[in-house]
Design an enzyme around this catalytic site. Structure first.
Site, mmCIF file in Angstrom:
data_model
loop_
_atom_site.group_PDB
_atom_site.id
_atom_site.type_symbol
_atom_site.label_atom_id
_atom_site.label_comp_id
_atom_site.label_asym_id
_atom_site.label_seq_id
_atom_site.Cartn_x
_atom_site.Cartn_y
_atom_site.Cartn_z
ATOM 1 N N ASP A 106 16.934 -22.915 -14.281
ATOM 2 C CA ASP A 106 17.852 -22.415 -14.988
ATOM 3 C C ASP A 106 18.344 -23.718 -15.686
ATOM 4 O O ASP A 106 17.763 -24.733 -15.460
ATOM 5 C CB ASP A 106 18.880 -22.003 -14.408
ATOM 6 C CG ASP A 106 19.917 -21.583 -14.573
ATOM 7 O OD1 ASP A 106 20.334 -20.698 -15.855
ATOM 8 O OD2 ASP A 106 21.457 -22.301 -15.211
ATOM 9 N N ASP B 192 21.276 -24.657 -18.338
ATOM 10 C CA ASP B 192 22.695 -24.657 -18.089
ATOM 11 C C ASP B 192 23.742 -25.058 -16.927
ATOM 12 O O ASP B 192 23.006 -23.822 -15.595
ATOM 13 C CB ASP B 192 23.806 -23.868 -18.580
ATOM 14 C CG ASP B 192 25.138 -24.548 -19.335
ATOM 15 O OD1 ASP B 192 24.883 -24.863 -19.494
ATOM 16 O OD2 ASP B 192 26.209 -23.292 -19.028
ATOM 17 N N LYS C 239 18.167 -12.461 -15.137
ATOM 18 C CA LYS C 239 18.468 -12.549 -14.472
ATOM 19 C C LYS C 239 20.412 -11.675 -14.081
ATOM 20 O O LYS C 239 20.735 -11.738 -14.384
ATOM 21 C CB LYS C 239 19.138 -14.544 -13.186
ATOM 22 C CG LYS C 239 17.824 -15.144 -13.897
ATOM 23 C CD LYS C 239 18.000 -16.515 -13.793
ATOM 24 C CE LYS C 239 18.942 -17.059 -15.224
ATOM 25 N NZ LYS C 239 19.608 -18.836 -15.070
ATOM 26 N N ASP D 191 22.416 -23.492 -11.006
ATOM 27 C CA ASP D 191 23.419 -23.609 -10.178
ATOM 28 C C ASP D 191 24.473 -22.704 -10.044
ATOM 29 O O ASP D 191 25.505 -22.514 -9.815
ATOM 30 C CB ASP D 191 24.241 -24.909 -11.342
ATOM 31 C CG ASP D 191 24.522 -23.710 -12.984
ATOM 32 O OD1 ASP D 191 23.775 -22.704 -13.022
ATOM 33 O OD2 ASP D 191 25.351 -24.087 -13.218
#
EC number: 3.1.3.18
Lengths: 333, 333
Positions: B58, B60, B252, B277
């Site tokens: 991922d 960010d 996602k 995250d």
């Protein structure tokens, strides 16, 4: 090689006559599997009116369509008043206040008092008053809600003042919000924008105990008589989507407005008749509330829809239009 | 007498660390009731990297935060490449295209090719390509989606061209829509307005078979590093609210993007490690797809959230930041 795997959450697609609305009321067991409503005969009309002390009318599709009065309505209302019936007018449209609707009735030649009108804008303000709300409200919606909040002395921000505001999301941008906001009220808003969505989201997510109130969750509505328009289901859906919370709904088919009216006038629910043109808001609202119900075909519902196997909501009677009650008019000498 | 009766559909209020997102994936039984993830030790790192052929990151919160690179990322990516690992970067943010993200990586000093990037904007276009879509798409969203549709030759209308359009709802007003639209794609749109909502609603309700595609349904997202902003859950919620339909989700945690990537590179899923995250998008996406999973605490999830009784999503390992993998770097002579 083509990849075809995708995820749909339900795959449900409702089309045509299976009207979609925002109700989440569980209907299991409370309605017949197939609606079996009789068409109202003159004797039916007499027994219904005899048993009814108060008529609650939906407005759009019963009294008017857009800006046009439906045929025979003034005479029918006059007849019912002359028979001593109490008349109440309800609407899920929150864009006008009670005062705004009084003007609309007047412009159509109908003499209806503000205290006879219960709009979802009024209901939102009445709800806050009923819980002794003392904080500020943030409004996604139009002037009707703002006027009704003024009437109950609830301070408000947002609404029309936030139309046209822009968010650029430049690096480091931060939106401040008022921590005294204790309720976000979401009604239909033709000037919905990202600023309002983010402001409402911040209040609900970050102000402890902040209420999320929806005037209604109608999927579509006849905002003009030319077509169906996306309704407040869209504005409410936007705030649900970012907060993952369900709103408190004050309009039809939720029970708040009916309980408020019955309480205010000390009405017995079995002496109330709900007259509407929508099965899944008006008639459901009436049936869930223990009222008598009458469907008119002068609005969005056709006889075919009513009798379709997909419909499980049966009014006590159905008829073409409200003016069919004129059959009860005494023959003049 | 005060009327207190109201209707709330669920009354669920999730606050604080219980992060809300748009996933509707059923999680029953697939995760431990309480997440019990070990903190990654150097031996754990070695065994994880040894078993992994492809890392999916991922962006960010893992690679960058807003416009700032996270410490140690370039060296870690270089190390993994030097060990022969395939690197793939995924993001639910649809506002940029693959080309747009390539520029962003470059501006941060990272050399990442467009073919290594899978954004939800790309996924939407790839989905239409995968089904042999030949009609027009109406876009609620930003330039990333438009650019990706151009790349696969899908004609599109809406998007940035409809920013600032107004609907006045004057008497008799009618919005015409293009009957050749066969898909509405909804991505994050800071210029969302009622015109776009109504146009999308008309296409989905009135064009037979018209698809409703969501790039993602994230409730909130760090569009700036200063605060959380209402995400595409709001735009999708608005269209759900007026159409009462569930979208096909391509980002996602839905499976489409993973299946597409695995298929394109002929990857074995047990040789892929998902690094993210967020528990309820990244880690869920990995676990649902049968991947190894690694949570980094450099984004929105804290150790407290991970270990809270409310969290039932356990990654295989967690660690402070991606650069913790630098413990595998051979000591230079």
């Amino acid at each position: 090689k083509v990849v075809l795997t995708t995820t749909t959450t339900t795959g449900v697609r409702r089309r045509g006559n299976a009207r979609a609305t925002g109700t989440t009321t569980t209907r299991g067991g409370r309605h017949m599997a197939r609606a079996n409503a009789p068409k109202m005969s003159p004797p039916d009309a007499k027994s219904l009116v005899d048993a009814t002390e108060t008529f609650i009318f939906d407005c759009d599709g019963v009294i008017w369509k857009g800006d046009s009065l439906i045929e025979g309505v003034p005479e029918t209302l006059d007849l019912l008043r002359s028979m001593g019936k109490r008349l109440i007018f309800v609407t899920n449209n929150s864009t006008k206040s009670r005062a705004g609707y009084t003007s609309k009735f007047k412009s159509l030649g109908l003499n209806v008092g503000a205290e006879e009108i219960f709009s979802s804008s009024f209901a939102a303000a009445a709800y806050l008053e009923s819980i002794g709300f003392k904080k500020k409200a943030y409004v996604v919606g139009e002037t009707g809600i703002l006027e009704e909040l003024d009437n109950v002395g609830v301070q408000h921000i947002g609404g029309e003042a936030d139309a046209g505001k822009q968010v650029t999301l430049k690096s480091g941008e931060l939106m401040h919000h008022d921590e005294d906001v204790g309720a976000v009220i979401v009604g239909f808003d033709r000037n919905i924008n990202y600023y309002k969505i983010q402001y409402a989201t911040l209040c609900i997510r970050e102000n402890p105990g902040c209420l999320f109130i929806a005037t209604n969750t109608d999927a579509v509505t006849h905002l003009t008589d030319a077509q169906e328009w996306a309704g407040n289901g869209s504005m409410v859906g936007a705030i649900k989507g970012s907060t993952k919370q369900e709103p408190i709904v004050v309009g039809k088919p939720a029970a708040f407005m009916l309980d408020y009216i019955a309480n205010k006038y000390s009405l017995r629910k079995d002496q109330i008749c709900m007259v509407g043109d929508r099965l899944d808001t008006d008639i459901l609202f009436g049936k869930d509330g223990g009222l008598r119900t009458m469907l008119v075909l002068s609005g969005v519902t056709t006889e075919e829809t009513l009798k379709s196997p997909e419909n499980d909501i049966a009014p006590d009677f159905y008829t073409d239009k409200l003016a069919d009650l004129l059959c009860l008019k005494p023959v003049e000498a």
